[in-house]
Design a protein around this motif. Structure first.
Motif, PDB file in Angstrom:
ATOM      1  N   ALA A 259       0.875  -1.173   0.000  1.00 58.51           N
ATOM      2  CA  ALA A 259       0.000   0.000   0.000  1.00 58.51           C
ATOM      3  C   ALA A 259       0.915   1.226   0.000  1.00 58.51           C
ATOM      4  CB  ALA A 259      -0.883  -0.014   1.235  1.00 58.51           C
ATOM      5  N   VAL A 260       0.592   2.205  -0.826  1.00 58.73           N
ATOM      6  CA  VAL A 260       1.496   3.347  -1.004  1.00 58.73           C
ATOM      7  C   VAL A 260       0.867   4.639  -0.476  1.00 58.73           C
ATOM      8  CG1 VAL A 260       2.779   4.706  -2.711  1.00 58.73           C
ATOM      9  CG2 VAL A 260       2.502   2.242  -3.023  1.00 58.73           C
ATOM     10  N   HIS A 261       1.642   5.403   0.249  1.00 55.60           N
ATOM     11  CA  HIS A 261       1.332   6.723   0.831  1.00 55.60           C
ATOM     12  C   HIS A 261       0.809   6.606   2.258  1.00 55.60           C
ATOM     13  CE1 HIS A 261       2.446   8.736  -2.757  1.00 55.60           C
ATOM     14  NE2 HIS A 261       1.461   8.233  -3.476  1.00 55.60           N
ATOM     15  N   GLY A 262      -0.454   6.155   2.462  1.00 56.65           N
ATOM     16  CA  GLY A 262      -0.967   6.012   3.826  1.00 56.65           C
ATOM     17  C   GLY A 262      -0.884   7.289   4.635  1.00 56.65           C
ATOM     18  N   VAL A 263      -1.213   8.416   4.012  1.00 61.48           N
ATOM     19  CA  VAL A 263      -1.174   9.694   4.736  1.00 61.48           C
ATOM     20  C   VAL A 263      -2.360   9.799   5.699  1.00 61.48           C
ATOM     21  CG1 VAL A 263      -1.300  12.206   4.451  1.00 61.48           C
ATOM     22  CG2 VAL A 263       0.065  10.836   2.867  1.00 61.48           C
ATOM     23  N   TRP A 264      -3.527   9.324   5.236  1.00 65.10           N
ATOM     24  CA  TRP A 264      -4.769   9.503   5.994  1.00 65.10           C
ATOM     25  C   TRP A 264      -5.187   8.185   6.632  1.00 65.10           C
ATOM     26  CZ3 TRP A 264      -6.732  14.301   6.815  1.00 65.10           C
ATOM     27  CH2 TRP A 264      -6.148  15.319   6.053  1.00 65.10           C
ATOM     28  N   LEU A 265      -4.429   7.752   7.651  1.00 68.20           N
ATOM     29  CA  LEU A 265      -4.727   6.499   8.336  1.00 68.20           C
ATOM     30  C   LEU A 265      -4.946   6.771   9.819  1.00 68.20           C
ATOM     31  CD1 LEU A 265      -1.969   4.134   6.869  1.00 68.20           C
ATOM     32  CD2 LEU A 265      -4.248   4.577   5.967  1.00 68.20           C
ATOM     33  N   ASP A 266      -5.926   6.096  10.426  1.00 77.04           N
ATOM     34  CA  ASP A 266      -6.107   6.208  11.874  1.00 77.04           C
ATOM     35  C   ASP A 266      -5.552   4.949  12.552  1.00 77.04           C
ATOM     36  OD1 ASP A 266      -8.003   4.281  11.383  1.00 77.04           O
ATOM     37  OD2 ASP A 266      -9.733   5.598  11.691  1.00 77.04           O
ATOM     38  N   ARG A 271      -3.513  -0.786  12.672  1.00 74.61           N
ATOM     39  CA  ARG A 271      -3.571  -2.143  13.237  1.00 74.61           C
ATOM     40  C   ARG A 271      -3.915  -3.170  12.161  1.00 74.61           C
ATOM     41  NH1 ARG A 271      -5.651   0.417  17.892  1.00 74.61           N
ATOM     42  NH2 ARG A 271      -7.806   0.033  17.280  1.00 74.61           N
ATOM     43  N   LEU A 272      -4.843  -2.813  11.288  1.00 75.06           N
ATOM     44  CA  LEU A 272      -5.214  -3.733  10.193  1.00 75.06           C
ATOM     45  C   LEU A 272      -4.027  -4.005   9.266  1.00 75.06           C
ATOM     46  CD1 LEU A 272      -8.741  -2.886   8.707  1.00 75.06           C
ATOM     47  CD2 LEU A 272      -7.927  -5.089   9.573  1.00 75.06           C
ATOM     48  N   LEU A 273      -3.282  -2.947   8.949  1.00 73.26           N
ATOM     49  CA  LEU A 273      -2.101  -3.125   8.087  1.00 73.26           C
ATOM     50  C   LEU A 273      -1.085  -4.031   8.770  1.00 73.26           C
ATOM     51  CD1 LEU A 273      -1.527   0.482   6.683  1.00 73.26           C
ATOM     52  CD2 LEU A 273      -2.269  -1.514   5.379  1.00 73.26           C
ATOM     53  N   ALA A 274      -0.892  -3.821  10.094  1.00 75.14           N
ATOM     54  CA  ALA A 274       0.081  -4.631  10.830  1.00 75.14           C
ATOM     55  C   ALA A 274      -0.383  -6.084  10.919  1.00 75.14           C
ATOM     56  CB  ALA A 274       0.309  -4.048  12.222  1.00 75.14           C
ATOM     57  N   PRO A 295       2.559  11.671   6.402  1.00 73.26           N
ATOM     58  CA  PRO A 295       2.141  10.333   6.861  1.00 73.26           C
ATOM     59  C   PRO A 295       2.322  10.180   8.374  1.00 73.26           C
ATOM     60  CG  PRO A 295       4.202  10.219   5.614  1.00 73.26           C
ATOM     61  CD  PRO A 295       3.726  11.618   5.509  1.00 73.26           C
ATOM     62  N   PRO A 296       1.434   9.423   9.032  1.00 75.45           N
ATOM     63  CA  PRO A 296       1.492   9.282  10.495  1.00 75.45           C
ATOM     64  C   PRO A 296       2.553   8.272  10.916  1.00 75.45           C
ATOM     65  CG  PRO A 296      -0.356   8.015   9.636  1.00 75.45           C
ATOM     66  CD  PRO A 296       0.298   8.667   8.442  1.00 75.45           C
ATOM     67  N   VAL A 297       3.809   8.686  10.804  1.00 77.92           N
ATOM     68  CA  VAL A 297       4.935   7.778  10.991  1.00 77.92           C
ATOM     69  C   VAL A 297       4.959   7.170  12.398  1.00 77.92           C
ATOM     70  CG1 VAL A 297       7.463   7.670  11.025  1.00 77.92           C
ATOM     71  CG2 VAL A 297       6.295   8.893   9.189  1.00 77.92           C
ATOM     72  N   ALA A 303       2.271   0.764  15.744  1.00 81.07           N
ATOM     73  CA  ALA A 303       1.414  -0.384  15.415  1.00 81.07           C
ATOM     74  C   ALA A 303       2.222  -1.562  14.872  1.00 81.07           C
ATOM     75  CB  ALA A 303       0.353   0.032  14.405  1.00 81.07           C
ATOM     76  N   GLY A 304       3.473  -1.315  14.503  1.00 75.99           N
ATOM     77  CA  GLY A 304       4.317  -2.395  13.972  1.00 75.99           C
ATOM     78  C   GLY A 304       4.057  -2.696  12.500  1.00 75.99           C
ATOM     79  N   VAL A 305       3.693  -1.664  11.731  1.00 75.97           N
ATOM     80  CA  VAL A 305       3.446  -1.856  10.293  1.00 75.97           C
ATOM     81  C   VAL A 305       4.789  -2.007   9.570  1.00 75.97           C
ATOM     82  CG1 VAL A 305       2.473  -0.810   8.203  1.00 75.97           C
ATOM     83  CG2 VAL A 305       1.336  -0.479  10.412  1.00 75.97           C
ATOM     84  N   ASN A 306       4.853  -2.932   8.621  1.00 73.04           N
ATOM     85  CA  ASN A 306       6.035  -3.094   7.763  1.00 73.04           C
ATOM     86  C   ASN A 306       6.166  -1.872   6.870  1.00 73.04           C
ATOM     87  OD1 ASN A 306       6.615  -5.747   8.612  1.00 73.04           O
ATOM     88  ND2 ASN A 306       5.136  -6.593   7.150  1.00 73.04           N
ATOM     89  N   LEU A 307       7.292  -1.170   6.954  1.00 74.45           N
ATOM     90  CA  LEU A 307       7.448   0.071   6.186  1.00 74.45           C
ATOM     91  C   LEU A 307       8.586  -0.022   5.178  1.00 74.45           C
ATOM     92  CD1 LEU A 307       7.156   2.728   9.056  1.00 74.45           C
ATOM     93  CD2 LEU A 307       5.342   1.954   7.502  1.00 74.45           C
ATOM     94  N   ALA A 308       8.386   0.580   4.020  1.00 72.91           N
ATOM     95  CA  ALA A 308       9.429   0.718   3.006  1.00 72.91           C
ATOM     96  C   ALA A 308       9.317   2.132   2.435  1.00 72.91           C
ATOM     97  CB  ALA A 308       9.265  -0.342   1.920  1.00 72.91           C
TER      98      ALA A 308
END
Ligand SMILES: [Zn+2]
Length: 399
Positions: A259-266, A271-274, A295-297, A303-308
């Motif tokens: 998933a690319v960008h993810g600027v507008w995530l709550d 948690r769902l992404l993680a 983005p909400p870094v 949340a432990g999301v995999n980031l690239a």
């Protein structure tokens, strides 16, 4: 055999090594470690690069080389909607030869700034041949759009490139979804099915506030845009405000989804992404350039999301130098250690694109894909100076 020695070696898969060495045997890495140990009894050529750092080539998980010819035509915007309108308008005025020239310049800019592998999003397939003929490694995401495809979709029939390009045999080509506001549920399912378990897939997700508004209300900027482009469907039912929850319901998330960008995530989105082990590709400078936001870094990391990392295109960023994203993140999120940002732009990217068996870190058995950045003998803030030097184009290839 050749050994590259410098003040620092940054394997990424393990902590930085002071006075380190990397031994190469042809195209492969043979050994990585403190020079004292690695070079004892070594009989080959030794190249001592002195003050600076040896590091793996970068992995840019999100670019659009076909937009390179639009560089400088669209200035940074305050409102993302205006950026998108300007970009769409600019597309219509470009001749195919200019697009080709832009792709070549984009490949050259990626290589020059230290990129080993690019996740290229293509709308026409025009970049595939150029990438095949270049030293830049690639994964090509052929981007599908079809908000109005409401019946069962046969992907190869609707998007002939996937059959014509022999993409079926080439695991470096995937089908990709553009975004939740431009892809129907049926098309998401068809893309997922076509990619199967062996290919990564990608989607722009949570890039703009307008996307959330459209998913919750079914109107606003995107309804207007879809109507103007003749793609609107009258019986559209808005699925709800969260693009992440929507894609989760469509079974589109998972470890092979970028998933690319993810600027507008709550928080529930993160948690769902993680939980789904999806990848989120941050393009923070592009988000500034296009007016999308920040983005909400912190939230993503907690949340432990995999980031690239990705740069996005020259229509929506100052350049394609991924060190710029690392520098921006290091400056804006100083609480995190600098090596985190290098990992996102190397090993994490390789994992996201399914290429960590041969790229993304300096480890014996991986490809000799590495470079050197010169630094002052005494560095006050090592990571900042590394990212500044990388952003200034100081990277040079050692292979
Ligand atoms: Zn993009």
């Amino acid at each position: 055999m050749i050994a590259h020695v410098s003040k620092w070696v940054l394997p990424v898969s393990r902590p930085p090594i002071r006075d380190g060495a990397v031994v190469l045997n042809g195209d492969g890495i043979l050994a990585v470690g403190p020079a004292r140990e690695v070079l004892s009894g070594f009989k080959g050529l030794i190249c001592n690069h002195g003050a600076g750092a040896i590091l793996p080539g970068l992995i840019n998980c999100h670019a659009h080389l076909e937009f390179s010819a639009r560089a400088g035509r669209i200035p940074p915007q305050e409102r993302w909607e205006e950026w998108l309108e300007s970009t769409l308008a600019a597309r219509e005025t470009l001749a195919p030869a200019a697009v080709d020239q832009g792709i070549l310049q984009g490949i050259e800019a990626l290589r020059r700034s230290g990129t080993a592998l690019v996740g290229e999003v293509s709308n026409t397939g025009a970049s595939l041949g150029h990438l095949e003929n270049s030293p830049l490694e690639y994964h090509l995401f052929y981007e599908c759009l079809g908000f109005n495809l409401r019946e069962r979709v046969d992907l190869a029939e609707s998007f002939p490139f996937l059959a014509e390009s022999r993409a079926v045999e080439n695991l470096q080509v995937s089908a990709a979804a553009h975004a939740p506001y431009s892809v129907s549920p049926e098309l998401f399912r068809a893309i997922n099915l076509w990619n199967g378990d062996s290919r990564p897939q990608t989607v722009h997700l949570g890039e703009s506030r307008a996307e959330l508004d459209f998913l919750s209300n079914g109107n606003g900027f995107f309804q207007d845009l879809l109507m103007r482009r003749g793609r609107w469907v009258e019986d559209f039912q808005a699925p709800g405000p969260s693009p992440v929850a929507y894609l989760n319901d469509l079974d589109f998330l998972g470890p092979r989804t970028l998933a690319v960008h993810g600027v507008w995530l709550d928080d529930p989105d993160c948690r769902l992404l993680a939980q789904s082990q999806s990848w989120l590709v941050l393009c923070p400078r592009a988000n500034r350039y296009t007016g999308a936001g920040v983005p909400p870094v912190d939230r993503l990391l907690q949340a432990g999301v995999n980031l690239a990392l990705g740069t996005d295109s020259l229509a929506g960023n100052w350049d394609l130098n991924l060190f710029g994203e690392m520098r921006w993140l290091h400056r804006n999120f100083p609480a995190y250690p600098g090596d985190l940002w290098l990992r996102l732009g190397t090993l994490n990217g390789a994992r996201a694109l399914g290429r960590d068996r041969d790229l993304g870190s300096l480890e014996p058995g991986k490809k000799a894909t590495l470079g050197f950045i010169p630094l002052a003998e005494a560095t006050e803030n090592f990571w900042r100076e590394l990212f500044v030097a990388g952003s200034a184009g100081k990277f040079r290839w050692l292979n």
